[in-house]
Motif scaffolding. Structure first.
Motif, PDB file in Angstrom:
ATOM      1  N   LEU A 155       1.042  -1.384  -0.349  1.00  0.00           N
ATOM      2  CA  LEU A 155       0.487  -0.273  -0.501  1.00  0.00           C
ATOM      3  C   LEU A 155       0.810   1.419   0.088  1.00  0.00           C
ATOM      4  N   ILE A 156       0.588   2.344  -0.863  1.00  0.00           N
ATOM      5  CA  ILE A 156       1.685   3.104  -0.561  1.00  0.00           C
ATOM      6  C   ILE A 156       0.178   3.971  -1.196  1.00  0.00           C
ATOM      7  N   PRO A 157       0.312   5.522   0.043  1.00  0.00           N
ATOM      8  CA  PRO A 157      -0.513   6.115   0.420  1.00  0.00           C
ATOM      9  C   PRO A 157       0.412   6.716  -0.312  1.00  0.00           C
ATOM     10  N   GLU A 158      -1.044   8.152  -0.215  1.00  0.00           N
ATOM     11  CA  GLU A 158      -0.912   9.451  -0.838  1.00  0.00           C
ATOM     12  C   GLU A 158      -0.472  10.383   0.891  1.00  0.00           C
ATOM     13  N   GLN A 159       0.844  10.532   0.675  1.00  0.00           N
ATOM     14  CA  GLN A 159       1.353  11.593   1.969  1.00  0.00           C
ATOM     15  C   GLN A 159       1.407  13.297   1.609  1.00  0.00           C
ATOM     16  N   GLU A 160       0.833  14.253   2.253  1.00  0.00           N
ATOM     17  CA  GLU A 160       0.769  15.424   2.179  1.00  0.00           C
ATOM     18  C   GLU A 160       2.394  16.121   2.036  1.00  0.00           C
ATOM     19  N   GLN A 161       2.891  15.637   3.304  1.00  0.00           N
ATOM     20  CA  GLN A 161       4.046  15.683   3.463  1.00  0.00           C
ATOM     21  C   GLN A 161       5.234  15.170   2.642  1.00  0.00           C
ATOM     22  N   ASP A 162       4.503  14.400   1.506  1.00  0.00           N
ATOM     23  CA  ASP A 162       5.943  13.830   0.719  1.00  0.00           C
ATOM     24  C   ASP A 162       5.312  14.657  -0.381  1.00  0.00           C
ATOM     25  N   ALA A 163       4.792  15.851  -1.018  1.00  0.00           N
ATOM     26  CA  ALA A 163       4.128  16.461  -2.450  1.00  0.00           C
ATOM     27  C   ALA A 163       5.266  16.957  -2.610  1.00  0.00           C
ATOM     28  N   ALA A 164       6.622  17.438  -1.550  1.00  0.00           N
ATOM     29  CA  ALA A 164       7.644  18.892  -2.518  1.00  0.00           C
ATOM     30  C   ALA A 164       8.252  17.765  -3.075  1.00  0.00           C
ATOM     31  N   GLY A 165       8.580  16.177  -2.813  1.00  0.00           N
ATOM     32  CA  GLY A 165       9.545  15.579  -3.040  1.00  0.00           C
ATOM     33  C   GLY A 165       9.214  14.635  -4.209  1.00  0.00           C
ATOM     34  N   ILE A 166       8.060  14.167  -4.314  1.00  0.00           N
ATOM     35  CA  ILE A 166       6.961  13.773  -5.106  1.00  0.00           C
ATOM     36  C   ILE A 166       6.777  14.702  -6.809  1.00  0.00           C
ATOM     37  N   HIS A 167       7.199  15.856  -6.455  1.00  0.00           N
ATOM     38  CA  HIS A 167       6.648  17.034  -7.072  1.00  0.00           C
ATOM     39  C   HIS A 167       8.742  16.921  -8.030  1.00  0.00           C
ATOM     40  N   SER A 168       9.359  16.691  -7.685  1.00  0.00           N
ATOM     41  CA  SER A 168      10.895  17.555  -7.567  1.00  0.00           C
ATOM     42  C   SER A 168      10.919  15.834  -7.811  1.00  0.00           C
ATOM     43  N   LEU A 169      10.810  14.611  -7.920  1.00  0.00           N
ATOM     44  CA  LEU A 169      10.492  13.402  -8.669  1.00  0.00           C
ATOM     45  C   LEU A 169       9.676  13.515 -10.069  1.00  0.00           C
ATOM     46  N   SER A 170       9.095  13.723  -9.638  1.00  0.00           N
ATOM     47  CA  SER A 170       7.920  13.578 -11.343  1.00  0.00           C
ATOM     48  C   SER A 170       9.161  14.582 -12.497  1.00  0.00           C
ATOM     49  N   ARG A 171       9.069  15.953 -11.716  1.00  0.00           N
ATOM     50  CA  ARG A 171       9.765  16.379 -13.148  1.00  0.00           C
ATOM     51  C   ARG A 171      11.545  15.665 -13.789  1.00  0.00           C
ATOM     52  N   ILE A 172      12.127  15.195 -12.791  1.00  0.00           N
ATOM     53  CA  ILE A 172      13.202  14.237 -12.839  1.00  0.00           C
ATOM     54  C   ILE A 172      12.988  12.890 -13.901  1.00  0.00           C
ATOM     55  N   LEU A 173      11.869  12.369 -13.371  1.00  0.00           N
ATOM     56  CA  LEU A 173      11.074  11.633 -14.296  1.00  0.00           C
ATOM     57  C   LEU A 173      10.761  11.808 -15.625  1.00  0.00           C
ATOM     58  N   ARG A 174      10.375  13.066 -16.009  1.00  0.00           N
ATOM     59  CA  ARG A 174       9.922  13.484 -17.572  1.00  0.00           C
ATOM     60  C   ARG A 174      10.908  13.271 -18.384  1.00  0.00           C
TER      61      ARG A 174
END
Length: 153
Positions: free
Chosen positions: A7-26
């Protein structure tokens, strides 16, 4: 029987890191760097899965990852399909999906649940297309009017 689900829950405190990772993966392929500086380029299937995971988390969705071979209880399979357990049991008894008996309990492979879901979606699409074609051929669209304040574009 594989009985692991992640289970990978969406965590609000992780939003900035996830957004940064998304940008790199594109920007193409990704390289994994180990604790000793060793590097490995992610194979395309792993890279694409990681992109999908990050995109879904970025959009605020929680995820459950499990192998296709995962055996599900009838309750869990019914929940995934959005139907009642008794209805799913009737489908199983009618031969709509294969299942295994473990003692007196039915177990259904996730891959078979997903295949049934795809068949169901395809059947619905075909039925809707047939209904729309029949309505068009009957001239029902010629009599349709645009509601007040609406647009035909």
């Amino acid at each position: 029987m594989v009985d692991e689900a992640i289970l990978i829950p969406e965590q609000e405190q992780d939003a900035a890191g996830i957004h940064s990772l998304s940008r790199i993966l594109r920007h193409g392929t990704a390289t994994l760097v180990g604790s000793q500086g060793e590097q490995a380029t992610l194979p395309a299937p792993v890279y694409n899965l990681l992109k999908d995971i990050v995109r879904n988390l970025e959009n605020g969705r929680s995820l459950v990852l499990m192998p296709e071979e995962q055996q599900l209880t009838t309750q869990r399979a019914a929940e995934l399909l959005g139907m009642s357990r008794p209805y799913l049991i009737r489908l199983l008894d009618a031969g709509e999906m294969p299942y295994l008996l473990v003692g007196k309990h039915r177990r259904i492979a996730l891959r078979d649940v997903l295949a049934y879901s795809k068949r169901r979606v395809a059947g619905r699409k075909t039925a809707l297309n047939t209904m729309a074609r029949d309505a068009f051929e009957a001239g029902l669209y010629d009599k349709a009017t645009v509601p007040e304040g609406g647009s035909d574009v």
